[in-house]
Enzyme design. Structure first.
Site: not given
Length: 420
Positions: A48, A108, A121-122, A125
Site C-alpha cells: 500500500n 505476493r 488500490d481501487h 485508481d
C-alpha cells in the site's frame, strides 16, 4: 466492529483476488518490466505504500497544473505553461501505472495479498481517474468545455463498468485494449506530444494533420480538431467496453443460473449521479456567469470525482465482503439541491435562492468539495480500520506472524534476514 458488519467481515476470509489481462502489451512488454521493477523495492516496504507513492506523484502533477494554470484556461485562454510541465506529467503517469502494477506483486512477495490491498488500490485508481481527466483535458487544450465534461463522464463510466463487472463475475477483466494499460499509455503519449508542440497543437484539424485536405471525397469530411477526434474515439471506446463488460457479466449470470437483465439495473446509480452533476453544470446563465466557464470548474470536477470514488469504493467493499450492491448515496441529495437551486431560473422562472452571486456560488462548490472529501476520507479511514483490526494487519507496515502466531513488525537486517 464499526463501519463493516460482522457478517461482512467474516466474508473477507473467503475472498481471493482473480484477474484476467489479455493485453499483448502487458504480457510481452510491460509485465517483464514490472517483474524486474518490483525487485528494486525492499521487502520491508508495504504494498500500500507503493500504491500511495504512485498517487502522490499524480497529486504533485496536479499541483503543478494549479500553479501554472490556476484558472484552467490552457492556451485557448492565453496561458502558456512551460513545456517541461507536460513531460513531467508523462513521466508521473507512467510511474503511477508502474507503481499500481507492482503493488500486487509486492503483496505476493511479502505475503500481504488480500482484500485490503484491492480496496486501497481501487481507491487510489478512482481518485487518479478524475485528476488525469483534468490534466489530460488541459494538455489537449480543452480546458473549460463540455468536451472536458464528456471526458469525465466517459472515463468514470469506464471505471464504473469495470467495477460493476468485477462485482458480478468475481474477477477483474482487462481486454486486449483496456484503460489501465493501453489507455494510460495513450495519455502518457499525449502529454509527451504536448510537451513537444504545446496544447494548441491539438486544435489542428485531423485532415490537415494527415494531409488529406486535397484528397477528393475525403476533403468533403469535416476537418475535426485532433482533440475533438480523440474525444469521439473515447465515446466509441466506452460503448465497446459496455458491451464487452455486459457480455462477461451475462456469461457469469448464465453459468450461475441467475437473471441476465437484473445486473443492468445496477448501472442506474452511475446514471443518476452523473445526471445530477451534468444538470448542475447545465444551469442557465445568471449573474453574467455559468459554472462551466468559471474558475470553479476544476473544484467542481474534483468534488464530482471524490463522490464517484466513494461510490465505487462501496462497490468494491461489497465485492470483497460479498455484501449487497450499494444503490444509494446521500451525497446525491446535496448535489441535487445545489443543481435545482442553480436551475431555478429555468424551472421556476426566478433567480437562485442560494447561489445568488459568484461569492455564494463559490461557497457552495467549495463546500461540496469539502464535504465530499470528508465523506470519502471517513469511508476510507473506517474501512481500513475495520479490516486491519479484524485481520490483524497494518495498512502501511509489512507484518509476519511469530512462532506463537502473533503479528509482529519485520525489518531486514544487515545480513539480509528478517527479525521480529
Amino acid at each position: 466492529m464499526g463501519y463493516i458488519s460482522a457478517t461482512a467481515l467474516d466474508n473477507l476470509k473467503k475472498y481471493s483476488y482473480k484477474g484476467v489481462d489479455k493485453s499483448p502489451l502487458s504480457k510481452y512488454v510491460l509485465n517483464p518490466f514490472w517483474t524486474w521493477f518490483v525487485t528494486l523495492w525492499p521487502l520491508s516496504v508495504a504494498p500500500n505504500t507503493i500504491t500511495l507513492s504512485g498517487l502522490s506523484i499524480v497529486f504533485l502533477n496536479f499541483a503543478t497544473m494549479l500553479l501554472y494554470d490556476p484558472t484552467y484556461l490552457a492556451e485557448k485562454g492565453g496561458v502558456i505553461s512551460p513545456r517541461w510541465l507536460y513531460f513531467s506529467w508523462s513521466i508521473g503517469l507512467f510511474l503511477y501505472q508502474s507503481f499500481d502494477a507492482i503493488d500486487g506483486k509486492q503483496a505476493r512477495r511479502t505475503g500481504m495479498a488480500g482484500p485490503l490491498g484491492e480496496m486501497f488500490d481501487h481507491g487510489c485508481d478512482a481518485m487518479n481517474t478524475t485528476l488525469e481527466v483534468i490534466l489530460a483535458s488541459q494538455a489537449l487544450n480543452l480546458g473549460r468545455s463540455w468536451w472536458t465534461v464528456a471526458s469525465q463522464m466517459a472515463t468514470l463510466a469506464a471505471f464504473y463498468l469495470t467495477t460493476w463487472e468485477e462485482y458480478h463475475t468475481g474477477q477483474l477483466y482487462l481486454g486486449v485494449f483496456s484503460g489501465p494499460v493501453e489507455g494510460i499509455l495513450l495519455i502518457v503519449g499525449i502529454y509527451a506530444v504536448t510537451g513537444f508542440y504545446g496544447p494548441s497543437f491539438w486544435d489542428t484539424g485531423i485532415l490537415t494533420f494527415l494531409r488529406l485536405t486535397d484528397v477528393p471525397l475525403v476533403n468533403q469530411l469535416p476537418d475535426m480538431p485532433l482533440n475533438d477526434s480523440f474525444m469521439t474515439f473515447s465515446a466509441f471506446a466506452v460503448l465497446f467496453n459496455l458491451q464487452a463488460s455486459y457480455r462477461n457479466v451475462r456469461r457469469a449470470m448464465l453459468a450461475a443460473g441467475k437473471s441476465t437483465t437484473q445486473p443492468l439495473l445496477l448501472l442506474l446509480p452511475f446514471i443518476v449521479s452523473a445526471s445530477i452533476q451534468v444538470f448542475w453544470l447545465m444551469h442557465p446563465r445568471y449573474d453574467n456567469s455559468v459554472l462551466i466557464n468559471s474558475a470553479l470548474f476544476v473544484p467542481f470536477l474534483c468534488a464530482w470525482g471524490l463522490q464517484f470514488a466513494h461510490q465505487v469504493g462501496r462497490m468494491i467493499l461489497a465485492h470483497v465482503t460479498s455484501s449487497p450492491f450499494p444503490w444509494w448515496d446521500w451525497m446525491w441529495v446535496w448535489s441535487l439541491v445545489a443543481a435545482v437551486d442553480a436551475n431555478l431560473p429555468l424551472l421556476a422562472g426566478r433567480p437562485p435562492v442560494i447561489q445568488t452571486c459568484e461569492t455564494n456560488r463559490a461557497a457552495v462548490v467549495y463546500l461540496t468539495l469539502a464535504i465530499s472529501l470528508v465523506a470519502y476520507g471517513r469511508f476510507c479511514t473506517l474501512v481500513i480500520q475495520d479490516i486491519t483490526n479484524f485481520m490483524g494487519i497494518a495498512c502501511f507496515t509489512v507484518r509476519k506472524r511469530d512462532k506463537d502466531g502473533v503479528w509482529q513488525d519485520t525489518a531486514p537486517t544487515s545480513d539480509g534476514k528478517k527479525k521480529l
